[in-house]
Write an enzyme that holds these catalytic residues in place. Structure first.
Site, PDB file in Angstrom:
ATOM      1  N   GLU A   1      44.034  33.829  21.535  1.00 39.72           N
ATOM      2  CA  GLU A   1      44.387  35.139  22.058  1.00 39.72           C
ATOM      3  C   GLU A   1      45.676  35.652  21.444  1.00 39.72           C
ATOM      4  O   GLU A   1      46.441  34.892  20.835  1.00 39.72           O
ATOM      5  CB  GLU A   1      44.497  35.073  23.577  1.00 39.72           C
ATOM      6  CG  GLU A   1      45.397  33.968  24.061  1.00 39.72           C
ATOM      7  CD  GLU A   1      45.287  33.763  25.572  1.00 39.72           C
ATOM      8  OE1 GLU A   1      44.431  32.962  25.989  1.00 39.72           O
ATOM      9  OE2 GLU A   1      46.054  34.384  26.313  1.00 39.72           O
TER      10      GLU A   1
ATOM     11  N   CYS B   1      52.007  39.341  18.916  1.00 38.50           N
ATOM     12  CA  CYS B   1      52.277  37.943  19.235  1.00 38.50           C
ATOM     13  C   CYS B   1      51.101  37.126  18.710  1.00 38.50           C
ATOM     14  O   CYS B   1      49.962  37.381  19.093  1.00 38.50           O
ATOM     15  CB  CYS B   1      52.413  37.830  20.751  1.00 38.50           C
ATOM     16  SG  CYS B   1      52.532  36.149  21.341  1.00 38.50           S
TER      17      CYS B   1
ATOM     18  N   CYS C   1      47.714  23.328  22.655  1.00 35.64           N
ATOM     19  CA  CYS C   1      49.056  22.861  22.268  1.00 35.64           C
ATOM     20  C   CYS C   1      49.226  21.481  22.851  1.00 35.64           C
ATOM     21  O   CYS C   1      48.781  21.207  23.967  1.00 35.64           O
ATOM     22  CB  CYS C   1      50.112  23.811  22.853  1.00 35.64           C
ATOM     23  SG  CYS C   1      51.801  23.321  22.442  1.00 35.64           S
TER      24      CYS C   1
ATOM     25  N   CYS D   1      53.959  21.755  28.279  1.00 34.06           N
ATOM     26  CA  CYS D   1      55.006  22.237  29.190  1.00 34.06           C
ATOM     27  C   CYS D   1      54.374  22.576  30.544  1.00 34.06           C
ATOM     28  O   CYS D   1      53.259  23.097  30.599  1.00 34.06           O
ATOM     29  CB  CYS D   1      55.698  23.465  28.603  1.00 34.06           C
ATOM     30  SG  CYS D   1      56.421  23.128  26.993  1.00 34.06           S
TER      31      CYS D   1
ATOM     32  N   CYS E   1      52.961  26.213  31.337  1.00 36.85           N
ATOM     33  CA  CYS E   1      52.232  26.940  30.293  1.00 36.85           C
ATOM     34  C   CYS E   1      50.744  26.616  30.295  1.00 36.85           C
ATOM     35  O   CYS E   1      50.355  25.447  30.294  1.00 36.85           O
ATOM     36  CB  CYS E   1      52.836  26.604  28.933  1.00 36.85           C
ATOM     37  SG  CYS E   1      51.948  27.396  27.580  1.00 36.85           S
TER      38      CYS E   1
ATOM     39  N   GLU F   1      52.472  25.249  19.230  1.00 37.35           N
ATOM     40  CA  GLU F   1      53.862  25.011  18.856  1.00 37.35           C
ATOM     41  C   GLU F   1      53.952  25.172  17.332  1.00 37.35           C
ATOM     42  O   GLU F   1      53.437  24.323  16.590  1.00 37.35           O
ATOM     43  CB  GLU F   1      54.280  23.593  19.317  1.00 37.35           C
ATOM     44  CG  GLU F   1      55.578  23.081  18.730  1.00 37.35           C
ATOM     45  CD  GLU F   1      56.743  24.056  18.810  1.00 37.35           C
ATOM     46  OE1 GLU F   1      57.056  24.542  19.910  1.00 37.35           O
ATOM     47  OE2 GLU F   1      57.350  24.356  17.758  1.00 37.35           O
TER      48      GLU F   1
ATOM     49  N   CYS G   1      50.785  33.302  27.376  1.00 35.03           N
ATOM     50  CA  CYS G   1      49.876  32.697  26.418  1.00 35.03           C
ATOM     51  C   CYS G   1      48.961  31.651  27.050  1.00 35.03           C
ATOM     52  O   CYS G   1      49.363  30.890  27.909  1.00 35.03           O
ATOM     53  CB  CYS G   1      50.656  32.107  25.252  1.00 35.03           C
ATOM     54  SG  CYS G   1      51.618  30.673  25.667  1.00 35.03           S
TER      55      CYS G   1
HETATM   56  N1  SAH Z   1      55.300  26.819  21.621  1.00 40.89           N
HETATM   57  C1  SAH Z   1      56.327  27.749  21.360  1.00 40.89           C
HETATM   58  C2  SAH Z   1      55.829  29.156  21.172  1.00 40.89           C
HETATM   59  C3  SAH Z   1      54.742  29.604  22.086  1.00 40.89           C
HETATM   60  S1  SAH Z   1      55.162  29.740  23.782  1.00 40.89           S
HETATM   61  C4  SAH Z   1      57.401  27.698  22.431  1.00 40.89           C
HETATM   62  O1  SAH Z   1      57.198  27.034  23.446  1.00 40.89           O
HETATM   63  O2  SAH Z   1      58.450  28.304  22.236  1.00 40.89           O
HETATM   64  C5  SAH Z   1      56.065  31.267  23.765  1.00 40.89           C
HETATM   65  C6  SAH Z   1      56.947  31.476  24.975  1.00 40.89           C
HETATM   66  O3  SAH Z   1      56.146  31.708  26.145  1.00 40.89           O
HETATM   67  C7  SAH Z   1      57.832  30.281  25.257  1.00 40.89           C
HETATM   68  O4  SAH Z   1      59.176  30.643  25.424  1.00 40.89           O
HETATM   69  C8  SAH Z   1      57.228  29.764  26.521  1.00 40.89           C
HETATM   70  O5  SAH Z   1      58.152  29.017  27.215  1.00 40.89           O
HETATM   71  C9  SAH Z   1      56.741  31.022  27.219  1.00 40.89           C
HETATM   72  N2  SAH Z   1      55.801  30.786  28.311  1.00 40.89           N
HETATM   73  C10 SAH Z   1      54.822  29.870  28.388  1.00 40.89           C
HETATM   74  N3  SAH Z   1      54.206  29.907  29.585  1.00 40.89           N
HETATM   75  C11 SAH Z   1      54.811  30.884  30.300  1.00 40.89           C
HETATM   76  C12 SAH Z   1      54.655  31.395  31.631  1.00 40.89           C
HETATM   77  N4  SAH Z   1      53.733  30.908  32.448  1.00 40.89           N
HETATM   78  N5  SAH Z   1      55.470  32.403  32.024  1.00 40.89           N
HETATM   79  C13 SAH Z   1      56.417  32.907  31.186  1.00 40.89           C
HETATM   80  N6  SAH Z   1      56.612  32.466  29.932  1.00 40.89           N
HETATM   81  C14 SAH Z   1      55.826  31.456  29.489  1.00 40.89           C
HETATM   82 FE1  SF4 Z   2      55.052  24.484  25.683  1.00 44.26          FE
HETATM   83 FE2  SF4 Z   2      54.986  26.515  23.913  1.00 44.26          FE
HETATM   84 FE3  SF4 Z   2      53.092  24.594  23.881  1.00 44.26          FE
HETATM   85 FE4  SF4 Z   2      53.137  26.330  25.870  1.00 44.26          FE
HETATM   86  S1  SF4 Z   2      52.747  26.800  23.740  1.00 44.26           S
HETATM   87  S2  SF4 Z   2      52.852  24.079  26.037  1.00 44.26           S
HETATM   88  S3  SF4 Z   2      55.345  26.681  26.116  1.00 44.26           S
HETATM   89  S4  SF4 Z   2      55.280  24.311  23.480  1.00 44.26           S
END
Ligand code: SAH
Ligand code: SF4
Length: 346
Positions: A88, A101, A108, A112, A115, A161, A333
């Protein structure tokens, strides 16, 4: 079959050497593929060359399956890849241009806790051409061309990531900023990482002109480890030393992303954030968490969000709360992909 957008113009030249093409033909091919046209539409190429290209390459590695438009103008895209995987993307409209974006992986493996992209782990890496394909596909969908771009800025903040798919991501940045391609300036590209310290150093040495964004989300290791598994491999000290290396070498302003949750927004967090970033020209994006229907994620009250911003402000830390664009269309995302896989397209 190979994806033609995976290749630089020089790589295409090498692959097509046996065809003995005139040099200008390569320029024509490169222009068409960056305008995201089918081989059949490349009308200034001889028919036999179009057939030859069709036999060798995929020219549309990413296709829009569905789009969801938000009240605020944000558009969320669900794309299909050539092997049927779904990813997406989100297009955000700002006064200065349109920011897309992009995703860098299907899923991934960082996992986290807040996420949706990490829930099923890593399915696979995207190739450079599949990341570029998202940009070219949306640009063309909006009526843009490489000469008249409808996508002007890129954030690598979709699922995945980026630094866990290092080579493809670096190649993508070079392809998307290539002068004879869509030529989006590296200054208009932000790469967001959860903090793979060794790769941040490696990226610094690539001498790209992009903005580095760090998903910090906590100011001490214990809390960070609870939110982000990656903190076990790269403690804050190591991460911040890599960020300092980047800053000292590039003198480019660093952006920190900070999701506001009850456990990471105490007054001491503001003090620690100030100490961590001392000496680095930076900006902190405070993000109201998108709970996406999960009962495990507890958003912070508006009042407490303002209090945390004020505490940072008092410490002299430049911070703003990010406008939540597309909150009504599963903007964070990974949320849309998961729902579609679970419930189908609705
Ligand atoms: N993996 C990379 C880039 C993709 S995530 C990273 O983690 O930076 C992009 C951003 O979306 C990150 O800052 C992440 O922490 C944020 N993000 C992920 N899930 C989210 C959520 N449920 N609410 C708000 N931001 C979120
Ligand atoms: Fe964490 Fe970014 Fe991967 Fe989501 S996309 S699990 S925020 S590292």
């Amino acid at each position: 079959m190979k994806i033609i957008q995976d290749l630089t113009i020089d790589e295409i030249a090498t692959e097509l050497e046996p065809l003995n093409l005139k040099k200008y033909r390569l320029g024509q091919i490169f222009e068409w593929i960056n305008n995201y046209k089918d081989f059949d539409e490349m009308l200034n190429l001889p028919a036999d060359l179009r057939e030859e290209l069709k036999k060798r390459y995929i020219c549309k590695p990413v296709e829009i399956l569905k789009e969801f438009k938000s009240q605020d103008g944000t558009i969320k895209f669900l794309y299909k890849l050539s092997d049927g995987e779904l990813i997406e993307g989100v297009l955000m409209k700002y006064k200065y241009g349109n920011t897309l974006c992009v995703s860098t992986q299907v899923g991934c493996r960082m996992g986290c806790s807040f996420c949706a992209s990490g829930i099923d782990g890593l399915i696979r890496n995207l190739s450079a051409g599949e990341i570029l394909g998202q940009v070219l596909c949306v640009n063309s969908h909006l009526g843009g061309t490489i000469a008249d771009r409808k996508v002007t800025n890129i954030v690598l903040m979709g699922s995945g990531e980026p630094l866990d798919n290092y080579d493809n991501v670096v190649k993508f940045i070079k392809l998307v900023s290539a002068p004879n391609g869509i030529n989006i300036s590296q200054r208009n590209i932000s790469l967001s990482t959860s903090g793979l310290a060794d790769k941040i150093k490696k990226l610094t040495d690539e001498n790209l002109g992009i903005t580095l964004t760090i998903s910090l989300h906590a100011t001490e290791d214990e809390t960070r480890k609870k939110l982000m598994k990656v903190a076990n491999a790269y403690p804050l000290e190591e991460l911040m030393s890599a960020v300092r290396y980047y800053y000292e070498k590039t003198h480019r302003r660093v952006v920190f992303e900070y999701i506001m949750l009850p456990e990471n927004t105490k007054h001491e967090d503001a003090l620690r954030l100030h100490a961590l970033t001392r000496g680095i020209a930076c900006h902190v994006n405070l993000i109201p968490v998108n709970a996406g229907g999960s009962s495990k994620i507890k958003p912070l009250s508006k009042e407490k969000e303002t209090r945390f911003w004020k505490a940072l402000h008092d410490e002299g830390v430049s911070a703003t709360t990010r406008r939540t664009l597309g909150a009504d269309i599963e903007g964070a995302c990974g949320q849309l992909r998961r729902r579609v896989i679970k419930d189908g397209l609705k």
